[in-house]
Design an enzyme around this catalytic site. Structure first.
Site, PDB file in Angstrom:
ATOM      1  N   CYS A  97       0.844  -1.205   0.000  1.00 42.44           N
ATOM      2  CA  CYS A  97       0.000   0.000   0.000  1.00 42.44           C
ATOM      3  C   CYS A  97       0.881   1.258   0.000  1.00 42.44           C
ATOM      4  CB  CYS A  97      -0.960  -0.035   1.183  1.00 42.44           C
ATOM      5  SG  CYS A  97      -2.310   1.150   1.040  1.00 42.44           S
ATOM      6  N   HIS A 144      -3.430  -5.728   1.169  1.00 42.38           N
ATOM      7  CA  HIS A 144      -2.698  -5.942   2.419  1.00 42.38           C
ATOM      8  C   HIS A 144      -2.615  -7.412   2.837  1.00 42.38           C
ATOM      9  CE1 HIS A 144      -2.338  -1.714   3.872  1.00 42.38           C
ATOM     10  NE2 HIS A 144      -3.288  -1.551   2.977  1.00 42.38           N
ATOM     11  N   GLU A 180      -0.725  -8.645   5.086  1.00 39.73           N
ATOM     12  CA  GLU A 180      -0.498  -8.775   6.528  1.00 39.73           C
ATOM     13  C   GLU A 180      -1.787  -8.768   7.336  1.00 39.73           C
ATOM     14  OE1 GLU A 180      -0.493  -6.090   4.918  1.00 39.73           O
ATOM     15  OE2 GLU A 180      -0.701  -4.281   6.129  1.00 39.73           O
TER      16      GLU A 180
END
Lengths: 83, 258
Positions: free
Chosen positions: B109, B218, B220
């Site tokens: 990002c 994302h 994560e």
């Protein structure tokens, strides 16, 4: 104190989503004469003292390296404005 | 950042776990970074050791890879990622990524935006074509499973991970896009829905060597059962579709020279 003005615009071939939103809003306020809007950025760099050629060259360098991203933007103007 | 995860289990194979824990993944924090804690957590859940890195550090230290997480570094002032790119630590990361050692670097990002501003990756990101911040679970296709961060995926595999951004529209000129496609450097593509107007549905790309990867969504945030996309709206995925990014780089590090 003199200022160096740097104008940065999105490249012509890059769609400018913000300009598009603005051109959509204009007719709602009765401004019907404008077919397109592109939004750019103006930077004012204040110089303490005289603007020498060297300082102007620094401003041009800063405009190309930090103030604009050459992938999406053009530096369209760098000029000295006396206060 | 050595505390154990609150939730989630360490790898079952004890010797394998020890091996992976020897791999040190740096996670960079800039002023305005949001997802550094989640990224460090993802590293630990994948079995590695997360190392905190600070933007003002002048040395990279002993790390085997680096994650540049998401957020709004420097408030996105000027352009997303533009000021972060000149942080002292970024200079070290750029040098290490371009060196013969080819330090693996993942930009997520805002991290992806920082990598393009750093010229480690080509192109740039502009405001989403619809002008709104968008947060959704996003299906991606892994187009290249040979990068340092995608080795644990299959080429063509579809994964679902969260996406959340305002300046996520990937753009580059046609020549650059053609070169990326020809060299297999389009690593991820949006599937089913292009959430931001990105050229050719590109969600993530790599450098020529494949050690530097950047993407807008994302991974994560999709590393734990019960806390991933599937538990929200069931559009697919396994809750942990993002974990492979981190296991990929860890396996590469422990399997490689180090």
């Amino acid at each position: 104190m003199p200022r160096i003005v740097v104008d940065v615009m999105p490249k012509p071939e890059i769609l400018d989503p913000q300009g598009k939103a603005i051109v959509g809003a204009l007719p709602r306020l009765g401004f019907t004469s404008f077919s397109s809007v592109r939004q750019g950025k103006r930077f004012e760099l204040t110089v303490d003292g005289e603007v020498t050629e060297e300082i102007l060259a620094q401003a041009r360098d800063a405009a190309e390296t930090l103030l604009s991203n050459p992938v999406i933007e053009d530096v369209v103007n760098v000029e000295v404005v006396e206060a | 950042m050595t505390e154990l995860p609150l939730i989630g289990e360490a790898p079952a194979d004890a010797s394998g776990a020890r091996r992976l824990a020897g791999a040190r993944i740096g996670v960079v924090t800039f002023p305005g970074t949001l997802d550094d804690r989640d990224a460090a957590r993802a590293v630990r859940l994948a079995g590695g050791t997360a190392v905190e890195l600070w933007h003002a550090d002048t040395e990279l230290g002993d790390v085997d890879a680096v994650v540049i997480p998401g957020g709004f570094s420097y408030g996105d002032y000027l352009r997303a990622g533009a000021i972060a790119r000149f942080a002292p630590l970024m200079t070290k990361i750029i040098d290490a990524a371009n060196s013969d050692a080819k330090l693996p670097v993942l930009g997520i990002c805002n991290g992806f935006q920082i990598l393009t501003e750093s010229h480690l990756l080509p192109g740039s990101m502009i405001k989403n074509d619809h002008l709104k911040f968008m947060c959704r679970d996003q299906v991606l296709r892994v187009e290249n499973s040979n990068t340092a961060w995608t080795l644990d995926y299959e080429a063509g595999q579809e994964i679902t991970i969260p996406l959340k951004n305002q300046d996520g529209q990937y753009i580059a000129d046609d020549k650059t896009l053609d070169a990326l496609e020809a060299e297999g450097r389009v690593v991820f593509r949006y599937v089913g829905f292009n959430p931001n107007g990105s050229r050719r549905d590109i969600a993530g790309i790599s450098n020529a060597a494949g050690n530097v990867v950047g993407l807008m969504p994302h991974p994560e945030h999709a590393v734990e059962v019960g806390f991933g996309p599937e538990s929200l709206d069931g559009i697919g995925g396994s809750d942990t579709d993002g974990l492979g990014f981190f296991t990929s780089v860890l396996n590469k590090i422990v399997g490689g020279a180090k």
